[in-house]
Design a protein around this motif. Structure first.
Motif, PDB file in Angstrom:
ATOM      1  N   TRP A  99      -4.915   8.258  -5.859  1.00  0.00           N
ATOM      2  CA  TRP A  99      -4.901   8.506  -7.294  1.00  0.00           C
ATOM      3  C   TRP A  99      -6.139   9.300  -7.708  1.00  0.00           C
ATOM      4  O   TRP A  99      -7.216   9.151  -7.138  1.00  0.00           O
ATOM      5  CB  TRP A  99      -4.880   7.185  -8.058  1.00  0.00           C
ATOM      6  N   PHE A 117     -10.082   8.165  -8.023  1.00  0.00           N
ATOM      7  CA  PHE A 117     -10.416   7.148  -7.022  1.00  0.00           C
ATOM      8  C   PHE A 117     -10.568   7.743  -5.624  1.00  0.00           C
ATOM      9  O   PHE A 117     -10.504   7.026  -4.626  1.00  0.00           O
ATOM     10  CB  PHE A 117      -9.339   6.049  -6.984  1.00  0.00           C
ATOM     11  N   GLY A 176       1.192   7.185  -6.298  1.00  0.00           N
ATOM     12  CA  GLY A 176       0.037   8.044  -6.526  1.00  0.00           C
ATOM     13  C   GLY A 176       0.282   9.458  -6.045  1.00  0.00           C
ATOM     14  O   GLY A 176      -0.131  10.436  -6.696  1.00  0.00           O
ATOM     15  N   ILE A 202       1.981   1.864  -3.573  1.00  0.00           N
ATOM     16  CA  ILE A 202       0.900   2.408  -4.399  1.00  0.00           C
ATOM     17  C   ILE A 202       0.604   3.847  -4.020  1.00  0.00           C
ATOM     18  O   ILE A 202       0.439   4.728  -4.893  1.00  0.00           O
ATOM     19  CB  ILE A 202      -0.365   1.536  -4.240  1.00  0.00           C
ATOM     20  N   ILE A 206      -4.806  -1.041   1.131  1.00  0.00           N
ATOM     21  CA  ILE A 206      -4.817  -0.962  -0.336  1.00  0.00           C
ATOM     22  C   ILE A 206      -5.896   0.026  -0.795  1.00  0.00           C
ATOM     23  O   ILE A 206      -5.679   0.833  -1.708  1.00  0.00           O
ATOM     24  CB  ILE A 206      -5.065  -2.351  -0.947  1.00  0.00           C
ATOM     25  N   ASN A 245     -13.044   6.307  -3.167  1.00  0.00           N
ATOM     26  CA  ASN A 245     -12.777   4.980  -2.594  1.00  0.00           C
ATOM     27  C   ASN A 245     -12.570   5.054  -1.086  1.00  0.00           C
ATOM     28  O   ASN A 245     -12.927   4.121  -0.345  1.00  0.00           O
ATOM     29  CB  ASN A 245     -11.539   4.387  -3.265  1.00  0.00           C
ATOM     30  N   ALA A 260       0.824  -1.208   0.000  1.00  0.00           N
ATOM     31  CA  ALA A 260       0.000   0.000   0.000  1.00  0.00           C
ATOM     32  C   ALA A 260       0.856   1.256   0.000  1.00  0.00           C
ATOM     33  O   ALA A 260       0.510   2.254  -0.661  1.00  0.00           O
ATOM     34  CB  ALA A 260      -0.924  -0.011   1.215  1.00  0.00           C
ATOM     35  N   ILE A 276      -5.146   3.411  -2.959  1.00  0.00           N
ATOM     36  CA  ILE A 276      -5.736   3.672  -4.276  1.00  0.00           C
ATOM     37  C   ILE A 276      -6.468   5.005  -4.286  1.00  0.00           C
ATOM     38  O   ILE A 276      -6.536   5.686  -5.323  1.00  0.00           O
ATOM     39  CB  ILE A 276      -6.679   2.509  -4.663  1.00  0.00           C
ATOM     40  N   SER A 277      -7.013   5.405  -3.125  1.00  0.00           N
ATOM     41  CA  SER A 277      -7.756   6.668  -3.072  1.00  0.00           C
ATOM     42  C   SER A 277      -6.860   7.884  -3.303  1.00  0.00           C
ATOM     43  O   SER A 277      -7.363   8.987  -3.528  1.00  0.00           O
ATOM     44  CB  SER A 277      -8.459   6.809  -1.721  1.00  0.00           C
TER      45      SER A 277
END
Length: 336
Positions: free
Chosen positions: A208, A211, A35, A31, A201, A214, A28, A205-206
């Motif tokens: 980016w 997203f 991001g 990612i 995760i 999310n 995470a 992702i949030s």
């Protein structure tokens, strides 16, 4: 107590699975870091291209989310669970208090029913061995007395058989009721574990663009699933209160010396069947408290299960009602 221990096992399972979410922090962080790089670079380049001053405040968002990812079990899960745990404790306390009162009322009702049967000479021998032996001693060995003895044995055997059938069916419905509660708690625990382990995760992702929602969706889903247990406790408390009111009414009737109980538990069984169906509406009710997205398919499956359970409950209630009607008809014909 057996079902209570199973619920305790599920709570222990959740506590032991939570540390696994730390294993996702490394992925995470990667990612979220990538991001954040694109997030900041895009806005800096956009401000430079427009010859505008760089606004630093919006760029703090990915760093805050990154901190949440790094310390996810403590910051995110710890905060949410500490805020919501008083709700669970309060509703469970309501259920325990109501259940304790229900057990006391049920014990009082059973004692009054036994006393009412003993008061009536026509039914005392059905529940008391002493009264049965006493009534046998009063009979002689004439053909009419022998026929009376045979009738007493048959009536007592019939009474005990019907009582065993009622008790067996009542225990079966109670087991199904507890099983429905256990199913809801098991699904709830599974959802919470999945959301907790993959939570880092989802937060990463949030970061980016595109997203961002999310993050809020994860929080709303986690809170909604977490509230399944308090809603289930409130529903169980309501059913226990209804049963308590029914027992209080029966106790009031048993206080009349002329009242003869029939030992029927049809209404109690019907309410238990209603409770089994009601447990499958808990996800829908929690959806009214916290609006969530992406769970429509599960809600449809739950509603379909509730409809199937409703059909089974209706068939069971009809069978019980038919059985009781047959007993009443038989008693009327025997009296004639």
């Amino acid at each position: 107590m057996e079902f209570e221990s199973l619920h305790e096992v599920l709570r222990t399972l959740y506590d032991e699975m939570i540390p696994l979410c730390s294993q996702m922090s490394g992925v995470a962080r990667g990612i979220a870091g990538l991001g954040a790089l694109f997030y900041v670079a895009y806005r800096v380049w956009q401000s430079l291209a427009r010859a505008e001053p760089i606004d630093v405040y919006p760029m703090l968002r990915p760093f805050v989310v990154g901190i949440c990812v790094m310390f996810f079990p403590v910051i995110v899960l710890g905060t949410i669970n500490n805020v919501l745990s008083p709700i669970v404790t309060g509703t469970h306390g309501m259920l325990e208090g109501q259940t304790l009162d229900l057990h006391k009322l049920q014990a009082q009702k059973d004692q009054l029913e036994k006393e009412a049967l003993l008061r009536n000479p026509e039914t005392a021998f059905l529940t008391s061995n002493e009264e049965f032996d006493k009534k046998l001693d009063e009979l002689g060995w004439s053909p009419s007395d022998i026929a009376a003895m045979a009738g007493m044995y048959m009536e007592r055997a019939s009474y005990n058989f019907e009582k065993q059938i009622r008790d067996w069916f009542r225990e079966l419905v109670e087991i199904l009721f507890e099983a429905a509660a256990l199913v809801i708690d098991t699904i709830r625990t599974f959802f919470l574990i999945v959301l907790s382990i993959l939570g880092p995760i989802a937060f990463a992702i949030s970061v980016w663009d595109g997203f961002q929602s999310n993050l809020t969706q994860w929080i709303s889903r986690y809170v909604s699933v977490y509230l399944w247990l308090p809603v289930a406790d409130i529903f169980s408390t309501m059913l226990a209160k209804i049963q308590g009111l029914m027992i209080e009414k029966d106790i009031e009737q048993l206080s009349d010396p002329n009242f003869i109980p029939d030992g029927s538990s049809t209404v109690y069984i019907i309410f238990m069947l209603i409770g089994i169906v009601g447990y499958f509406t808990i996800p829908t009710v929690t959806g009214w408290i916290v609006q969530t997205g992406g769970m429509g398919g599960f809600s449809r499956n739950i509603n379909q299960s509730a409809r199937k359970a409703g059909s089974l409950a209706g068939a069971g209630a009809g069978a019980v009602a038919g059985n009781m009607a047959g007993q009443v008809k038989g008693e009327l014909l025997s009296k004639k």
